[in-house]
Design an enzyme around this catalytic site. Structure first.
Site: not given
Length: 263
Positions: A73-74, A100, A164, A166, A168
């Site tokens: 889990d990053i 990604n 979402y 925002a 990106k």
């Protein structure tokens, strides 16, 4: 205690580039892992679920490279350090980092909660910062590349999906800022902004089949090329921007959206 980034001596040029890809269990991440492996790269496929990661690795069998699954889990404490350490201890170097992994959460203003926004911020924005920061010493040694996957949503207004978008848009600003900051250190930073792509990411929003179909219809209507894109088409853009032949390209964010942004 302050963390000291993993240090190794400079390694000589290797025939196989080493690539770390987050969110590699499905969709764009899986297609990108296969595309790099087909070029002979050694890919560390990172994701939360071991099952899909194992499928990604198995589907890459027979390529010139290899895909190694690494479940993590990053957003967890210590994850960036663990991911980079695994790549370097396994393959001795790190050439390309593809940020990604993403979480999508739709909702109009008035429906957001601190928790729903926090999960998107943690995965889409904070994790790429911490992972890139951790990978930087290795990328600098290799003259490496960071590829951030944003979205064409971030380049236009999308009511009901603003948080979402925002996150990106923030990732795109990081891409441009890091490109300038890291150019003197020999590291390139680029981005790819997909449009409507045939991936499972929308399935995690909890939409009914009817609602998902309506969203797809809207996306096709607003895509000049009149269709949904394929993960392989995004993977092509990632590998081309990360290729040695693109050595003079940095700070660019390439839309792969069938003309949605300009249409």
């Amino acid at each position: 205690m302050a963390h000291t980034p993993l240090e190794t001596t400079r390694v000589p040029h290797a025939p196989h580039r080493v690539v770390v890809i987050t969110g590699a269990g499905t969709g764009i991440g899986r297609a990108t892992a296969h595309a790099f492996a087909a070029e002979g790269a050694h890919v560390v496929a990172v994701g939360r679920r071991p099952g899909p990661l194992a499928e990604t690795a198995a589907l890459a069998a027979g390529t010139d490279g290899a895909v190694t699954p690494y479940a993590a889990d990053i957003t967890a404490d210590g994850a960036p350090e663990a991911v980079v350490r695994h790549a370097v201890e396994t393959y001795g170097r790190l050439d390309v980092l593809v940020n990604n992994a993403a979480v999508v959460g739709s909702g109009a203003l008035g429906s957001h909660t601190k928790e729903s926004m926090a999960s998107q911020m943690a995965t889409n924005l904070i994790a790429p910062v911490l992972l890139t920061q951790e990978a930087l010493p290795q990328l600098e040694r290799a003259g490496g590349v960071v590829v951030n996957i944003s979205t064409s949503v971030g380049q236009r207004g999308w009511p009901g999906n603003s948080v979402y978008a925002a996150t990106k848009t923030g990732l795109e600003l990081l891409t441009r800022s890091w490109a300038v900051e890291l150019a003197p250190r020999g590291v390139r930073v680029v981005g790819v902004a997909p449009g409507a792509i045939d991936t499972p990411i929308g399935d995690h929003q909890g939409l009914t089949p009817e609602r998902r179909a309506a969203v797809r219809a809207w996306q096709i209507e607003h895509t000049p090329m009149g269709r949904i894109g394929r993960p392989e088409e995004v993977a092509w853009a990632v590998t081309r921007l990360a290729a040695p032949e693109a050595a003079f390209v940095t700070g660019v964010i390439l839309p792969v959206d069938g003309g949605a942004v300009v249409g």
